[in-house]
Design a protein around this motif. Structure first.
Motif, PDB file in Angstrom:
ATOM      1  N   ILE A  40      -6.062 -11.655   0.212  1.00  0.00           N
ATOM      2  CA  ILE A  40      -6.993 -12.513  -0.920  1.00  0.00           C
ATOM      3  C   ILE A  40      -7.925 -11.698  -1.721  1.00  0.00           C
ATOM      4  O   ILE A  40      -8.348 -12.237  -2.694  1.00  0.00           O
ATOM      5  N   ALA A  41      -8.353 -10.628  -1.224  1.00  0.00           N
ATOM      6  CA  ALA A  41      -9.260  -9.762  -2.176  1.00  0.00           C
ATOM      7  C   ALA A  41      -8.768  -8.944  -3.405  1.00  0.00           C
ATOM      8  O   ALA A  41      -9.579  -8.516  -4.035  1.00  0.00           O
ATOM      9  N   THR A  42      -7.405  -9.161  -3.241  1.00  0.00           N
ATOM     10  CA  THR A  42      -6.768  -8.188  -4.631  1.00  0.00           C
ATOM     11  C   THR A  42      -6.104  -9.388  -5.440  1.00  0.00           C
ATOM     12  O   THR A  42      -5.620 -10.274  -4.942  1.00  0.00           O
ATOM     13  N   LYS A  43      -5.775  -8.772  -6.662  1.00  0.00           N
ATOM     14  CA  LYS A  43      -5.185  -9.757  -7.358  1.00  0.00           C
ATOM     15  C   LYS A  43      -3.399  -9.749  -7.224  1.00  0.00           C
ATOM     16  O   LYS A  43      -2.804 -10.701  -7.403  1.00  0.00           O
ATOM     17  N   THR A  44      -3.190  -8.583  -6.631  1.00  0.00           N
ATOM     18  CA  THR A  44      -1.759  -8.609  -6.184  1.00  0.00           C
ATOM     19  C   THR A  44      -1.166  -9.281  -5.090  1.00  0.00           C
ATOM     20  O   THR A  44      -0.054  -9.518  -4.783  1.00  0.00           O
ATOM     21  N   GLY A  45      -2.251  -9.609  -4.071  1.00  0.00           N
ATOM     22  CA  GLY A  45      -2.067 -10.063  -2.958  1.00  0.00           C
ATOM     23  C   GLY A  45      -1.531  -9.350  -1.998  1.00  0.00           C
ATOM     24  O   GLY A  45      -1.237  -9.777  -0.839  1.00  0.00           O
ATOM     25  N   GLU A  46      -1.892  -7.915  -1.959  1.00  0.00           N
ATOM     26  CA  GLU A  46      -1.569  -6.940  -1.266  1.00  0.00           C
ATOM     27  C   GLU A  46      -2.600  -6.174  -0.605  1.00  0.00           C
ATOM     28  O   GLU A  46      -3.807  -5.991  -1.362  1.00  0.00           O
ATOM     29  N   SER A  47      -2.718  -5.963   0.646  1.00  0.00           N
ATOM     30  CA  SER A  47      -4.044  -5.297   1.095  1.00  0.00           C
ATOM     31  C   SER A  47      -4.141  -4.028   0.635  1.00  0.00           C
ATOM     32  O   SER A  47      -3.124  -3.085   0.357  1.00  0.00           O
ATOM     33  N   ILE A  48      -5.477  -3.371   0.195  1.00  0.00           N
ATOM     34  CA  ILE A  48      -5.484  -2.206  -0.369  1.00  0.00           C
ATOM     35  C   ILE A  48      -5.574  -1.033   0.707  1.00  0.00           C
ATOM     36  O   ILE A  48      -5.481   0.001   0.188  1.00  0.00           O
ATOM     37  N   GLY A  49      -5.742  -1.632   2.006  1.00  0.00           N
ATOM     38  CA  GLY A  49      -5.741  -0.279   2.926  1.00  0.00           C
ATOM     39  C   GLY A  49      -7.116  -0.034   3.545  1.00  0.00           C
ATOM     40  O   GLY A  49      -7.958  -0.182   2.672  1.00  0.00           O
ATOM     41  N   LEU A  50      -7.184   0.265   4.826  1.00  0.00           N
ATOM     42  CA  LEU A  50      -8.623   0.600   5.499  1.00  0.00           C
ATOM     43  C   LEU A  50      -9.384   1.523   4.572  1.00  0.00           C
ATOM     44  O   LEU A  50     -10.630   1.377   4.808  1.00  0.00           O
ATOM     45  N   VAL A  51      -8.705   2.490   4.409  1.00  0.00           N
ATOM     46  CA  VAL A  51      -9.550   3.607   3.856  1.00  0.00           C
ATOM     47  C   VAL A  51     -10.163   3.267   2.670  1.00  0.00           C
ATOM     48  O   VAL A  51     -11.551   3.560   2.312  1.00  0.00           O
ATOM     49  N   ASN A  52      -9.194   2.720   1.689  1.00  0.00           N
ATOM     50  CA  ASN A  52      -9.743   2.168   0.451  1.00  0.00           C
ATOM     51  C   ASN A  52     -10.737   1.299   0.364  1.00  0.00           C
ATOM     52  O   ASN A  52     -11.781   1.046  -0.295  1.00  0.00           O
TER      53      ASN A  52
END
Length: 447
Positions: free
Chosen positions: A38-50
């Motif tokens: 939900i934090a991104t506009k694409t609806g995909e997780s950015i990943g833990l490192v990022n």
């Protein structure tokens, strides 16, 4: 439960440890929130490192980003980043005090000691009153800044978006974070006096330190200010104008930065870049196109940073001033280090030397690591590392291309820069018994 309490007492959570663990916990919470789809506009997780990198950058009020904040993060993500910036700027103990005061909870002695460490105060006397002042003055100044910014953002972006932009950038500027949701930092407003001067004013006020505000409000004459306030104000003014003059002189004929601007825009850009370079991270020109000489001068300014007890990073203005004054006193052959007719205590000089030494060692060590793990030239790496340590947020364009090891290393550098390298040393140093005697004096040759 009793065994857990015994363990906590055994490890001894002194104020510095509570401080660094508190910031660490805040970064981890931010990491989890920013890792949600939900934090991104694409609806995909950015990943833990990022998400860890972004959370660390927000909590440590730095502004280095691996993705464009405006384009990548959703409204939920941007609000999360803004909350992390505000909590990181004020300090987690200040925010905890807000909650405690709202629910009528008493502030314990241990909590006062942590607040003392966080706000860089000498005593615990009046800390709750100081915290209330910090909170109120912060919200008032951010509010005034947002109103001024809205006079430009609302006509350009519309009412709702303009108000949101105004609030976000006012908080980001006062907390010296440098995050922007415009997408190009302040490049579109390079000649706008209202935007540039408002942001500069917020950055300068946020970087002076809360104790200086109180001193100024009580003693409205420069002569009546404390030695700390006099030194902070003097060095801040000197560094701003030296940085502006150098930036203008070197970059005025650079076709990729100032050459095509009018004289007024050149002066405004030089002033703006000098102010933000020491800790804020906004930019009105492309920093990747700066001459190498300018970039190196900016590295020095980033290393100095803001002032103690503020939202800024770096080794701090008073530390830098103490080192310069001590050096001059040695050159002149003076017995004491004197400034504004006051003699500096030797412990202050020793502490300043330790802070600068630890800071330089950390920056050089991280830079060496990044030259091995990253495909970038040394100046860009040194610029990035110093920006992280000084919690500035400026970059020569290598942040998004960092490897996972590079991102984690820079994130940890931001963390060390925000809590303070000396604070971390105090937190984990083992105290030795103080013996009631001193060793005999010995001489060595130096220089």
């Amino acid at each position: 439960m009793s065994s857990i309490r015994k363990y906590i007492n055994k490890i001894g959570l002194n104020p510095p440890r509570v401080l660094i663990l508190g910031f660490g916990a805040l970064i981890l919470i931010g990491t989890l929130l920013l890792n949600l789809p939900i934090a991104t506009k694409t609806g995909e997780s950015i990943g833990l490192v990022n998400s860890f990198f972004t959370s660390a950058s927000a909590v440590c009020v730095t502004g280095l980003v691996v993705v464009n904040t405006a384009d990548y993060w959703s409204l939920f993500g941007q609000i999360t980043i803004l909350i992390l910036i505000q909590m990181g700027g004020l300090g987690f103990m200040t925010m905890a005090t807000i909650v405690a005061l709202l629910v009528g909870k008493k502030i314990t002695l241990k909590e006062r000691l942590v607040i003392k460490e966080q706000l860089n105060q000498k005593t615990i006397s009046g800390l709750v009153r100081l915290t209330k002042y910090v909170i109120l003055s912060t919200f008032i100044m951010e509010g005034i800044g947002a109103i001024l910014l809205s006079t430009r953002f609302i006509p350009k972006y519309g009412t709702i978006k303009g108000i949101w932009f105004s609030i976000f950038h006012a908080i980001s500027a006062f907390c010296n974070a440098g995050f922007d949701i415009i997408g190009e930092s302040m490049v579109p407003f390079v000649g706008d006096y209202v935007i540039n001067l408002t942001l500069c004013l917020l950055i300068i006020i946020g970087g002076l330190g809360f104790s200086v505000y109180i001193d100024i409000s009580k003693n409205r004459s420069f002569k009546r200010l404390s030695l700390h306030s006099k030194l902070v104000i003097s060095i801040t003014i000197i560094l701003i104008f030296i940085g502006m003059i150098i930036f203008y002189s070197i970059e005025q004929n650079n076709p990729d930065t100032l050459l095509n601007f009018s004289r007024g825009e050149k002066v405004l850009s030089a002033f703006f870049q000098s102010v933000v370079t020491r800790t804020a991270g906004f930019n009105s020109v492309d920093t990747s196109m700066l001459y190498d000489t300018t970039a190196f001068i900016m590295i020095i300014l980033m290393f100095v940073g803001g002032s103690p007890g503020s939202t800024a990073g770096g080794v701090k203005t008073t530390t830098f001033g103490t080192i310069i004054l001590a050096t001059l006193s040695v050159i002149r052959g003076d017995k004491d280090v004197v400034v504004f007719k006051k003699r500096l205590n030797q412990n202050i000089i020793n502490r300043s030397l330790a802070i600068v030494s630890i800071g330089l060692t950390l920056i050089l060590a991280v830079s060496v690591i990044l030259t091995i793990t990253e495909d970038a030239n040394f100046l860009d790496v040194l610029f990035e590392t110093t920006s992280a340590f000084g919690t500035v947020g400026l970059s020569r364009g290598i942040t998004s291309n960092l490897s996972d090891i590079g991102k984690i290393t820079i994130a940890l550098t931001m963390y060390a820069g925000r809590v303070g390298a000396l604070t971390m040393a105090f937190a984990f140093a083992q105290k030795k018994n103080q013996y009631p005697y001193r060793y005999s004096e010995g001489n060595i040759m130096v220089g």
